[in-house]
Scaffold this motif. Structure first.
Motif, PDB file in Angstrom:
ATOM      1  N   SER A 137       1.604   5.084  -0.403  1.00 48.34           N
ATOM      2  CA  SER A 137       1.065   6.450  -0.392  1.00 48.34           C
ATOM      3  C   SER A 137       2.194   7.375  -0.817  1.00 48.34           C
ATOM      4  O   SER A 137       3.257   6.916  -1.213  1.00 48.34           O
ATOM      5  CB  SER A 137       0.570   6.806   1.009  1.00 48.34           C
ATOM      6  OG  SER A 137       1.672   6.972   1.870  1.00 48.34           O
ATOM      7  N   GLN A 192       1.692   6.231  15.745  1.00 51.85           N
ATOM      8  CA  GLN A 192       2.050   7.438  14.990  1.00 51.85           C
ATOM      9  C   GLN A 192       0.851   8.365  14.783  1.00 51.85           C
ATOM     10  O   GLN A 192       0.960   9.571  14.907  1.00 51.85           O
ATOM     11  CB  GLN A 192       2.665   7.044  13.644  1.00 51.85           C
ATOM     12  CG  GLN A 192       3.382   8.185  12.956  1.00 51.85           C
ATOM     13  CD  GLN A 192       3.880   7.800  11.575  1.00 51.85           C
ATOM     14  OE1 GLN A 192       3.114   7.796  10.615  1.00 51.85           O
ATOM     15  NE2 GLN A 192       5.150   7.468  11.469  1.00 51.85           N
ATOM     16  N   ARG A 226      -9.954   2.853   5.741  1.00 54.34           N
ATOM     17  CA  ARG A 226      -8.796   1.961   5.736  1.00 54.34           C
ATOM     18  C   ARG A 226      -9.211   0.505   5.554  1.00 54.34           C
ATOM     19  O   ARG A 226      -8.489  -0.287   4.966  1.00 54.34           O
ATOM     20  CB  ARG A 226      -7.965   2.149   7.008  1.00 54.34           C
ATOM     21  CG  ARG A 226      -7.363   3.558   7.093  1.00 54.34           C
ATOM     22  CD  ARG A 226      -6.331   3.674   8.182  1.00 54.34           C
ATOM     23  NE  ARG A 226      -5.202   2.787   7.941  1.00 54.34           N
ATOM     24  CZ  ARG A 226      -4.263   3.007   7.035  1.00 54.34           C
ATOM     25  NH1 ARG A 226      -4.312   4.086   6.283  1.00 54.34           N
ATOM     26  NH2 ARG A 226      -3.293   2.156   6.885  1.00 54.34           N
ATOM     27  N   PHE A 269      -4.200   4.441  -3.587  1.00 55.29           N
ATOM     28  CA  PHE A 269      -5.596   4.910  -3.600  1.00 55.29           C
ATOM     29  C   PHE A 269      -5.593   6.400  -3.901  1.00 55.29           C
ATOM     30  O   PHE A 269      -4.962   7.182  -3.192  1.00 55.29           O
ATOM     31  CB  PHE A 269      -6.269   4.587  -2.256  1.00 55.29           C
ATOM     32  CG  PHE A 269      -6.345   3.105  -2.037  1.00 55.29           C
ATOM     33  CD1 PHE A 269      -7.389   2.368  -2.559  1.00 55.29           C
ATOM     34  CD2 PHE A 269      -5.326   2.441  -1.358  1.00 55.29           C
ATOM     35  CE1 PHE A 269      -7.436   0.984  -2.404  1.00 55.29           C
ATOM     36  CE2 PHE A 269      -5.361   1.062  -1.200  1.00 55.29           C
ATOM     37  CZ  PHE A 269      -6.418   0.332  -1.723  1.00 55.29           C
ATOM     38  N   LEU A 283       0.875  -1.180   0.000  1.00 58.28           N
ATOM     39  CA  LEU A 283       0.000   0.000   0.000  1.00 58.28           C
ATOM     40  C   LEU A 283       0.905   1.221   0.000  1.00 58.28           C
ATOM     41  O   LEU A 283       1.549   1.528   1.005  1.00 58.28           O
ATOM     42  CB  LEU A 283      -0.929  -0.003   1.217  1.00 58.28           C
ATOM     43  CG  LEU A 283      -2.110  -0.975   1.090  1.00 58.28           C
ATOM     44  CD1 LEU A 283      -1.727  -2.365   1.544  1.00 58.28           C
ATOM     45  CD2 LEU A 283      -3.298  -0.476   1.893  1.00 58.28           C
ATOM     46  N   ASP A 308       6.754   6.946   4.904  1.00 50.04           N
ATOM     47  CA  ASP A 308       6.788   5.609   5.499  1.00 50.04           C
ATOM     48  C   ASP A 308       6.618   4.442   4.522  1.00 50.04           C
ATOM     49  O   ASP A 308       7.385   3.484   4.558  1.00 50.04           O
ATOM     50  CB  ASP A 308       5.701   5.501   6.579  1.00 50.04           C
ATOM     51  CG  ASP A 308       5.899   6.535   7.682  1.00 50.04           C
ATOM     52  OD1 ASP A 308       7.030   6.990   7.865  1.00 50.04           O
ATOM     53  OD2 ASP A 308       4.901   6.882   8.336  1.00 50.04           O
ATOM     54  N   SER A 309       5.594   4.520   3.681  1.00 50.27           N
ATOM     55  CA  SER A 309       5.301   3.315   2.894  1.00 50.27           C
ATOM     56  C   SER A 309       6.413   2.928   1.907  1.00 50.27           C
ATOM     57  O   SER A 309       6.656   1.725   1.737  1.00 50.27           O
ATOM     58  CB  SER A 309       3.935   3.411   2.214  1.00 50.27           C
ATOM     59  OG  SER A 309       3.756   4.637   1.582  1.00 50.27           O
TER      60      SER A 309
END
Ligand code: ATP
Ligand code: MG
Length: 397
Positions: free
Chosen positions: A186, A293, A266, A210, A184, A190-191
């Motif tokens: 973004s 977070q 989500r 998304f 996933l 982070d991802s």
């Protein structure tokens, strides 16, 4: 001067019966990536991979490419001695390592005798070569304990090599050796780091993004594709699926209480990622979630989010501090793209008071107000697939 890379395999050397399968995959990955950089001869002997760099190739580019292939513990960039004799080793070391000697105050020689037929022991080789080099570089003192420079001499089967020591390789396991994951992805910090960490553990990635047009702009999408491209420097080509998400978000906003918005959204992401991932051979999901977070990353919230899927969900950043994540992002080259200003679909309609301790039954009851299956089917049907390649000349999958 002819150069070669000596790559030492990482933890796959600990594998038992299926070690050959891992080695084959590693070699295939390296060859496929290297094919875009230079026409190198690549062979493997006793868990060491030899990359012979042609004279007309860009040796720095070859080194950079190799240092991003997961599965190698160390890389030594070495000169090939024209002959397998001590004279040739000394002459090669004198030329090839001249810049290293210029920067050092002390040195020593370490030798390996892979070719057991060579008529001297490794200690004898080191002593002889060390003595000669000490005469050639009188300003650099021998020091057996803490030398600035260690000259490595490797007497291998076919050739003798000289180098200034190994540098760390990318580590991890060969991409694909542990299967495929749906990441996933973004536009945040982070991802991409999460994807990189799991790719390092041998997972091939398929990105899923998304997209909430027009709440988020074309630029936000371009940014995600650029992050995917940065990841391909490490994991080779990958596809990124862009899922239209606006309608789902509007439906949630129009029918569900605000405090559940993020959680329900989500859960849609997870279901869709699982379905698309499954169609693309993925057997797990990867997210950039990190405990505590944000409101959706409490233990309770993550349980509610994860409850809709059957695949394992990996959150490799779960126990890291932001500072640690940023350090990795900087090192792997995704940070500068991640910090470009952008809007993410998560920031659209963010509730003022999100539930940090949601109750699953309550969330499920709220979700009943939506045509979950229909919304998912429509989003999947309108998903766009983009192939991302690091090298221009890379083939489509
Ligand atoms: P990131 O820095 O990766 O955006 P984040 O700290 O902003 O993460 P969230 O926005 O809550 O955290 O998202 C948590 C995780 O959910 C992300 O790391 C990513 O895996 C996934 N995610 C969030 N937004 C999207 C999106 N638009 N498309 C795909 N995945 C997303
Ligand atoms: Mg985000």
């Amino acid at each position: 001067m002819k150069e070669v890379l000596l790559l030492k395999c990482g933890e796959i050397v600990l594998k038992g019966l299926n070690r050959k399968t891992f080695e084959d995959r590693l070699l295939k990955n390296l060859k496929r990536r290297m094919a875009h950089v230079a026409d190198c001869e690549i062979t493997m002997r006793q868990s060491v991979v030899y990359v012979e760099i042609p004279d007309d190739a860009d040796a720095d580019a070859v080194m950079e490419c190799a240092s991003r292939v997961f599965g190698f513990a160390t890389i030594s960039r070495a000169a090939v001695c024209p002959e397998k004799t001590l004279e040739s080793v000394i002459a090669t070391a004198k030329d090839y390592l001249a810049p290293n000697f210029a920067a050092a105050k002390t040195f020593k020689v370490e030798s390996k005798r892979g070719d057991k037929k060579f008529p001297m022991t490794s200690t004898e080789i080191s002593q002889h070569v060390g003595g000669e080099l000490a005469d050639l570089f009188p300003d650099v003192r021998p020091d057996m304990h803490h030398p600035d420079l260690t000259v490595h001499v490797e007497m291998r089967e076919k050739y003798a090599f000289v180098h200034a020591g190994p540098v760390p390789g990318a580590g991890g396991m060969p991409i694909g050796s542990n299967g495929r994951a749906a990441l996933l992805l973004s536009g945040g910090i982070d991802s991409p780091v999460a994807g990189w960490m799991m790719a390092k553990r041998g997972l091939e990635l398929c990105g899923i993004h998304f997209f909430s047009y027009p709440y988020t702009s074309e630029r936000a999408k371009e940014k995600v594709l650029e992050l995917g491209r940065k990841l391909t420097a490490w994991c080779g080509r990958m596809s990124v699926m862009v899922v239209p998400f606006t309608h789902i978000q509007e439906e949630i906003r129009n029918h569900c209480p605000e405090e559940f918005f993020t959680l329900i959204m989500r859960r849609f992401m997870m279901r869709i990622a699982e379905a698309i991932g499954r169609d693309h051979g993925a057997k797990c999901l990867v997210t950039g979630e990190n405990l505590g977070q944000v409101a959706s990353q409490t233990m309770d919230a993550m349980a509610v989010t994860g409850a809709v899927v059957h695949m394992p969900i990996f959150h490799p950043l779960i126990g890291m501090d932001k500072e640690e994540i940023v350090t990795v992002a900087r090192r792997i080259g995704t940070l500068e793209t991640s910090i470009l200003p952008y809007e993410d679909c998560c920031t659209v309609f963010t509730p003022k008071h999100p539930k940090t301790k949601p109750v699953l039954a309550q969330v499920e009851a709220e979700e009943q107000k939506l045509d979950v299956e229909g919304l998912i089917a429509r989003a999947i049907a309108n998903t766009e697939k983009t192939q991302i390649r690091y090298y221009e000349d890379e083939q489509q999958r």
